[in-house]
Design an enzyme around this catalytic site. Sequence first.
Site, PDB file in Angstrom:
ATOM      1  N   LYS A  38       0.693  -0.957  -0.401  1.00  0.00           N
ATOM      2  CA  LYS A  38      -0.197  -0.578   0.388  1.00  0.00           C
ATOM      3  C   LYS A  38       0.476   1.697   0.172  1.00  0.00           C
ATOM      4  O   LYS A  38       2.201   0.669   0.603  1.00  0.00           O
ATOM      5  CB  LYS A  38      -0.863  -0.549   1.515  1.00  0.00           C
ATOM      6  CG  LYS A  38      -0.218  -0.050   2.335  1.00  0.00           C
ATOM      7  CD  LYS A  38      -1.164  -0.579   3.966  1.00  0.00           C
ATOM      8  CE  LYS A  38      -0.203  -0.360   5.200  1.00  0.00           C
ATOM      9  NZ  LYS A  38      -1.257  -0.865   6.084  1.00  0.00           N
ATOM     10  N   TYR A 264      14.978  31.195   6.562  1.00  0.00           N
ATOM     11  CA  TYR A 264      13.312  31.940   6.992  1.00  0.00           C
ATOM     12  C   TYR A 264      13.858  32.229   7.950  1.00  0.00           C
ATOM     13  O   TYR A 264      13.796  31.290   9.304  1.00  0.00           O
ATOM     14  CB  TYR A 264      12.376  30.973   6.489  1.00  0.00           C
ATOM     15  CG  TYR A 264      11.737  31.134   4.676  1.00  0.00           C
ATOM     16  CD1 TYR A 264      11.626  32.517   3.581  1.00  0.00           C
ATOM     17  CD2 TYR A 264      12.064  30.039   4.088  1.00  0.00           C
ATOM     18  CE1 TYR A 264      11.558  32.281   2.629  1.00  0.00           C
ATOM     19  CE2 TYR A 264      11.597  30.136   2.720  1.00  0.00           C
ATOM     20  CZ  TYR A 264      11.402  31.166   2.280  1.00  0.00           C
ATOM     21  OH  TYR A 264      11.299  30.767   0.338  1.00  0.00           O
TER      22      TYR A 264
HETATM   23  C1  LIG Z   1      -0.168  -1.620   7.051  1.00  0.00           C
HETATM   24  C2  LIG Z   1      -0.744  -3.329   7.003  1.00  0.00           C
HETATM   25  C3  LIG Z   1      -0.132  -4.459   7.667  1.00  0.00           C
HETATM   26  C4  LIG Z   1       1.678  -3.992   7.103  1.00  0.00           C
HETATM   27  O1  LIG Z   1       1.840  -3.993   8.920  1.00  0.00           O
HETATM   28  P1  LIG Z   1       3.230  -4.123   8.718  1.00  0.00           P
HETATM   29  O2  LIG Z   1       3.581  -2.680  10.085  1.00  0.00           O
HETATM   30  O3  LIG Z   1       4.043  -3.064   8.545  1.00  0.00           O
HETATM   31  O4  LIG Z   1       4.214  -5.170   8.420  1.00  0.00           O
HETATM   32  C5  LIG Z   1      -0.933  -5.705   7.833  1.00  0.00           C
HETATM   33  N1  LIG Z   1      -2.270  -5.045   7.514  1.00  0.00           N
HETATM   34  C6  LIG Z   1      -2.714  -4.461   7.938  1.00  0.00           C
HETATM   35  C7  LIG Z   1      -4.335  -4.631   8.218  1.00  0.00           C
HETATM   36  C8  LIG Z   1      -2.261  -3.997   7.243  1.00  0.00           C
HETATM   37  O5  LIG Z   1      -2.911  -2.016   7.642  1.00  0.00           O
END
Ligand SMILES: *Cc1c(COP(=O)(O)O)cnc(C)c1O
Length: 369
Positions: A38, A264
């Site tokens: 993702k 700045y």
């Molecule tokens: C993002 C996510 C993961 C991955 O988690 P990590 O800590 O990056 O391994 C696994 N399961 C769900 C439901 C997630 O939203």
Amino acid sequence: MAKASETVLEIDLLALEHNYRFFKSRIKQTTKFLGVVKAFAYGSDSVAIARKLEVLGADYLAVAYVSEGVELRKAGIKLPILVLHPLPVSFDNLITYNLEPNIYSIKILKDFLRVAKEKELNQYPIHLKFNTGLNRLGFTEIEVEVLTDMLNGQDRLEVVSMFSHLAASEDLNEIAFTEKQISTFQHITSIFLPKLKSRPMLHLLNTSGIINYEKAQYDMVRSGIGLYGFGNEAAIDAQLKPVATLKTVISQIHTIKMGQSIGYNMAYKAEADIVTATLPVGHADGIGRQYGNGKAYVTIQGQKAPIIGNVCMDMIMVNITGIDCKEGDEVIVFGKRPTAEEFASGAKTISYEILTGISQRVTRLVVDN
Ligand SMILES: *Cc1c(COP(=O)(O)O)cnc(C)c1O
């Protein structure tokens, strides 16, 4: 690897392979592996990462939103893709691109069933998420009854997995909480599975779950941050390789006299004569203002150069006093040193945030050798 001549995010697929094998070695051979890609594969390059994971033999991929899955399908990715947070507005696309929704509420189930009927779907794969303590998305135990009634009376949808998500798998002060989540998941599955026609896969663990609760690996594990080189603890980080390296170059060097200010709002005032370098990377690239004023450092010729003054939209200034370097030299914002975790912790945030925040203005350079 080639020296940078502008700001680039280098994506090292051999590091990904190393991390993938590390996590595979920590789970049973029969446990399936889902790679979480993702948010542009945690800010890197979701297509390149997904392709590599496909070649490496991962079993599943997950994205947060439908549009992310569509991009992977358009690039030719064939692995099953779980969409963790689908919204009804994108169900059409989800089905067109053969993506598999996480069904997390009765409303979402009703909405998806309606579309499934319209499209005359047959045994379309869905995943059911249960809330065991994170209190974010998911069904609760009391909904099991109505859920089984809705699912068992139809052939449009087939439950291919049932899962939950841990709230604090990396936090060893919260072992009791996590154990409670595991037992809640165990309990819900034990009442739900006998009522179902099919036998779905079960999965619960994220990266830190794999490390700390391997007994709860069930049929599949879901790893995101670990694949990108971070395990939420130093001992694990030491065995992983960072996939992303943010590199830039020195645009200009200034000699600053004691008493002069930099940037700045005169946020930095030189207390001695110093030398600074201006770098072409700023908050529009994902280096937020919280990293300014000494909170984080970059490395040049292997030496630490703290960010001084306020972060600008397109630039930062760093203190290079005593570092032997010149205009055009390469700068490591994060990668091996500092790591994204170290860079992030200076500003009291986490690797996940700095990695996913590198904006799309920064060119991604994928390296696979
Ligand atoms: C993002 C996510 C993961 C991955 O988690 P990590 O800590 O990056 O391994 C696994 N399961 C769900 C439901 C997630 O939203």
